[in-house]
Enzyme design. Structure first.
Site, short mmCIF file in Angstrom:
data_model
loop_
_atom_site.label_atom_id
_atom_site.label_comp_id
_atom_site.label_asym_id
_atom_site.label_seq_id
_atom_site.Cartn_x
_atom_site.Cartn_y
_atom_site.Cartn_z
N GLY A 143 0.57 4.23 4.73
CA GLY A 143 1.68 3.57 5.41
C GLY A 143 2.99 4.19 4.97
O GLY A 143 3.03 5.34 4.51
N ASP A 174 -6.61 6.15 4.28
CA ASP A 174 -6.23 4.93 5.00
C ASP A 174 -7.39 4.51 5.89
O ASP A 174 -8.12 5.35 6.41
CB ASP A 174 -4.99 5.16 5.86
CG ASP A 174 -4.30 3.85 6.22
OD1 ASP A 174 -3.23 3.57 5.62
OD2 ASP A 174 -4.82 3.08 7.06
N ASN A 218 -3.86 -9.55 0.57
CA ASN A 218 -3.93 -8.30 -0.19
C ASN A 218 -4.99 -8.34 -1.30
O ASN A 218 -5.53 -7.29 -1.67
CB ASN A 218 -2.55 -7.94 -0.74
CG ASN A 218 -1.66 -7.37 0.35
OD1 ASN A 218 -2.14 -7.07 1.46
ND2 ASN A 218 -0.39 -7.22 0.08
N VAL A 226 1.05 -0.37 -6.44
CA VAL A 226 2.32 -0.63 -5.76
C VAL A 226 2.23 -1.91 -4.91
O VAL A 226 3.22 -2.60 -4.69
CB VAL A 226 2.70 0.56 -4.83
CG1 VAL A 226 4.12 0.41 -4.30
CG2 VAL A 226 2.54 1.89 -5.54
N THR A 227 1.03 -2.23 -4.47
CA THR A 227 0.81 -3.35 -3.55
C THR A 227 1.32 -4.68 -4.12
O THR A 227 1.11 -4.98 -5.30
CB THR A 227 -0.71 -3.46 -3.26
OG1 THR A 227 -1.17 -2.20 -2.77
CG2 THR A 227 -1.01 -4.54 -2.23
N ASN A 228 1.95 -5.47 -3.26
CA ASN A 228 2.46 -6.79 -3.65
C ASN A 228 1.47 -7.91 -3.38
O ASN A 228 0.63 -7.75 -2.48
CB ASN A 228 3.75 -7.07 -2.86
CG ASN A 228 4.97 -6.42 -3.50
OD1 ASN A 228 5.12 -6.43 -4.71
ND2 ASN A 228 5.81 -5.83 -2.67
N ARG A 273 17.96 -0.36 -8.05
CA ARG A 273 18.80 -1.16 -7.15
C ARG A 273 20.01 -1.71 -7.89
O ARG A 273 21.14 -1.67 -7.39
CB ARG A 273 17.97 -2.30 -6.55
CG ARG A 273 16.99 -1.78 -5.51
CD ARG A 273 16.02 -2.84 -5.03
NE ARG A 273 15.29 -2.34 -3.86
CZ ARG A 273 14.18 -2.89 -3.40
NH1 ARG A 273 13.65 -3.95 -4.00
NH2 ARG A 273 13.59 -2.40 -2.32
N HIS A 284 8.20 -8.80 -10.43
CA HIS A 284 8.86 -8.18 -9.29
C HIS A 284 9.08 -9.29 -8.27
O HIS A 284 8.29 -9.48 -7.36
CB HIS A 284 7.95 -7.08 -8.74
CG HIS A 284 8.56 -6.31 -7.61
ND1 HIS A 284 9.86 -5.87 -7.63
CD2 HIS A 284 8.04 -5.89 -6.43
CE1 HIS A 284 10.10 -5.20 -6.51
NE2 HIS A 284 9.02 -5.22 -5.76
N1 LIG Z 1 5.94 -2.58 -5.98
C1 LIG Z 1 6.99 -2.39 -5.19
O1 LIG Z 1 8.12 -2.29 -5.65
C2 LIG Z 1 6.78 -2.24 -3.70
C3 LIG Z 1 7.78 -1.67 -2.91
C4 LIG Z 1 7.53 -1.51 -1.55
C5 LIG Z 1 6.32 -1.92 -0.99
N2 LIG Z 1 5.38 -2.50 -1.79
C6 LIG Z 1 4.09 -2.95 -1.26
O2 LIG Z 1 3.29 -1.80 -0.97
C7 LIG Z 1 2.34 -2.12 0.05
C8 LIG Z 1 2.38 -1.05 1.13
O3 LIG Z 1 3.66 -1.06 1.78
P1 LIG Z 1 3.93 -0.14 3.07
O4 LIG Z 1 5.34 -0.34 3.45
O5 LIG Z 1 3.42 1.24 2.85
O6 LIG Z 1 2.99 -0.86 4.13
P2 LIG Z 1 2.42 -0.26 5.50
O7 LIG Z 1 2.03 -1.43 6.34
O8 LIG Z 1 3.35 0.73 6.06
O9 LIG Z 1 1.10 0.51 5.03
C9 LIG Z 1 0.00 -0.10 4.44
C10 LIG Z 1 -1.22 0.73 4.79
O10 LIG Z 1 -2.35 0.26 4.06
C11 LIG Z 1 -3.48 0.54 4.86
N3 LIG Z 1 -4.66 -0.16 4.37
C12 LIG Z 1 -4.98 -1.46 4.48
N4 LIG Z 1 -6.17 -1.70 3.89
C13 LIG Z 1 -6.61 -0.52 3.37
C14 LIG Z 1 -7.76 -0.12 2.63
N5 LIG Z 1 -8.72 -0.99 2.32
N6 LIG Z 1 -7.88 1.18 2.29
C15 LIG Z 1 -6.93 2.08 2.62
N7 LIG Z 1 -5.81 1.75 3.33
C16 LIG Z 1 -5.66 0.47 3.70
C17 LIG Z 1 -3.02 0.11 6.26
O11 LIG Z 1 -3.86 0.64 7.28
C18 LIG Z 1 -1.61 0.66 6.29
O12 LIG Z 1 -1.55 1.94 6.88
C19 LIG Z 1 2.70 -3.54 0.51
O13 LIG Z 1 1.89 -4.50 -0.13
C20 LIG Z 1 4.15 -3.70 0.05
O14 LIG Z 1 4.52 -5.04 -0.12
C21 LIG Z 1 5.60 -2.66 -3.13
#
Ligand SMILES: NC(=O)c1ccc[n+]([C@@H]2O[C@H](COP(=O)([O-])OP(=O)(O)OC[C@H]3O[C@@H](n4cnc5c(N)ncnc54)[C@H](O)[C@@H]3O)[C@@H](O)[C@H]2O)c1
Length: 309
Positions: A9, A31, A93, A116-118, A149, A173
């Site tokens: 993503g 992905d 998630n 990274v995932t939330n 930030r 976070h």
């Molecule tokens: N820790 C942080 O500071 C921080 C910052 C930004 C985003 N995030 C988190 O990171 C995550 C991703 O954000 P994003 O903007 O890239 O989202 P996005 O929607 O653009 O991309 C997420 C991707 O994950 C893929 N996916 C889902 N299940 C999967 C699996 N089992 N295997 C492989 N791929 C899979 C989806 O198809 C999608 O393409 C979110 O949970 C977001 O909240 C965390």
């Protein structure tokens, strides 16, 4: 050197591009959406003649392609919609992260995993639980971004380059993040000497809400560029064994009077993952805030565990 990035993503793709651009490692981008990771990987490779990088990147739907990766970045799953908290992503998630972590346990048993995932701290804990990897090899990224930030906002407020502002943001976070006034400096000068308490409080409020502001403006998706840059700072520290002191979401079992929680603390980061947790001297109020946050995060661990039942 091989790095797997799970999730092609907005965040995962930007991370993958930066890793190859900096010639840090070969990347496998994974992905579940057919064609997505392959397409993104090709797009990145087409930039190689111009940017001059020689590392390769391959896109796939096969999670098993993470085989023998030294480092895995987990950036898959849902993002917030406007008005949502990060915690509201927990249920959806958690299922994704469980599946990914089980594959990592089987195919990349020696990897360090950067989540990274939330919601960040609880997803990092879940990866540690499911993989069973030593906890020094499972960490999450948030503090580098939250500090960036705040540094940006302080730079704007004081009319100085954000690069010359340093700070530490501990805790979770989310709403409970804990920016440390006493560890914030502008060109080596304590920021306390430059701004009032009211100014500081306002900048902290803006920092806490920075992610939600971006979600509201975008209407679809969340911040990706600064998160990716923050992740790559940590990837570089690990792959190049830089011994950086950065804030990461880490397993804390003793320091700061906290037993058994993942939360943001300053750590020494190198090839072995978390090489040490730095114990800072905090005010009583800061310490209590950190301990309260740890309790709240522990509550989320229990919630995730009950989802399985
Ligand atoms: N820790 C942080 O500071 C921080 C910052 C930004 C985003 N995030 C988190 O990171 C995550 C991703 O954000 P994003 O903007 O890239 O989202 P996005 O929607 O653009 O991309 C997420 C991707 O994950 C893929 N996916 C889902 N299940 C999967 C699996 N089992 N295997 C492989 N791929 C899979 C989806 O198809 C999608 O393409 C979110 O949970 C977001 O909240 C965390």
């Amino acid at each position: 050197m091989k790095v797997a990035v799970i999730g092609a993503g907005a965040v995962g793709t930007a991370i993958a591009a930066k890793i190859v651009e900096r010639n840090l490692a070969d990347v496998v981008l994974v992905d579940v959406v057919p064609g997505l990771a392959e397409g993104k990987a090709l797009d990145i490779l087409h930039a190689s003649p111009i940017l001059g990088f020689t590392r390769t990147i391959r896109g796939t739907t096969e999670l098993e392609a993470c085989l023998w990766s030294e480092l895995v970045v987990v950036a898959c799953g849902r993002t917030r919609q406007p008005g949502m908290t990060r915690e509201e992503l927990l249920e959806q998630n958690a299922a994704t992260i469980r599946e990914v972590a089980a594959t990592l346990r089987a195919y990349a048993p020696g990897a360090t995993v950067l989540v990274v995932t939330n919601p960040l701290d609880v997803m990092t804990w879940l990866v540690a639980e499911v993989t069973g990897f030593p906890r020094k090899r499972v960490l999450g990224m948030a503090g580098v971004l939250d500090a960036a930030r705040l540094r940006y906002l302080l730079g704007q407020e004081l009319g100085v380059a954000p690069k010359d502002v340093s700070t530490l943001v501990l805790g979770s976070h989310g709403e409970q993040m804990l920016p440390l006034l006493g560890y914030t400096f502008v060109g080596g000068v304590p920021v306390k000497e430059k701004i009032s308490q009211a100014q500081w409080d306002e900048l902290v409020r803006k920092t806490r809400e920075a992610g939600a502001d971006i979600v509201r403006l975008l209407q679809k998706g969340s911040a990706s560029y600064a998160p990716a840059v923050s992740v790559v700072e940590m990837v570089e520290a690990i792959l190049l064994d830089q011994k950086r002191i950065l804030v990461a979401s880490v397993w804390c079992d003793g320091p700061y009077g906290i037993r058994g929680a993942y939360l943001g603390l300053p750590v020494l980061l190198g090839r072995e993952g978390i090489e040490a947790i730095q114990e800072l001297s905090l005010s009583q109020e800061e310490l209590l805030c950190l301990q309260r946050t740890a309790k709240e995060i522990e509550g989320l661990f229990a919630k995730v565990a009950s989802l399985r039942a």
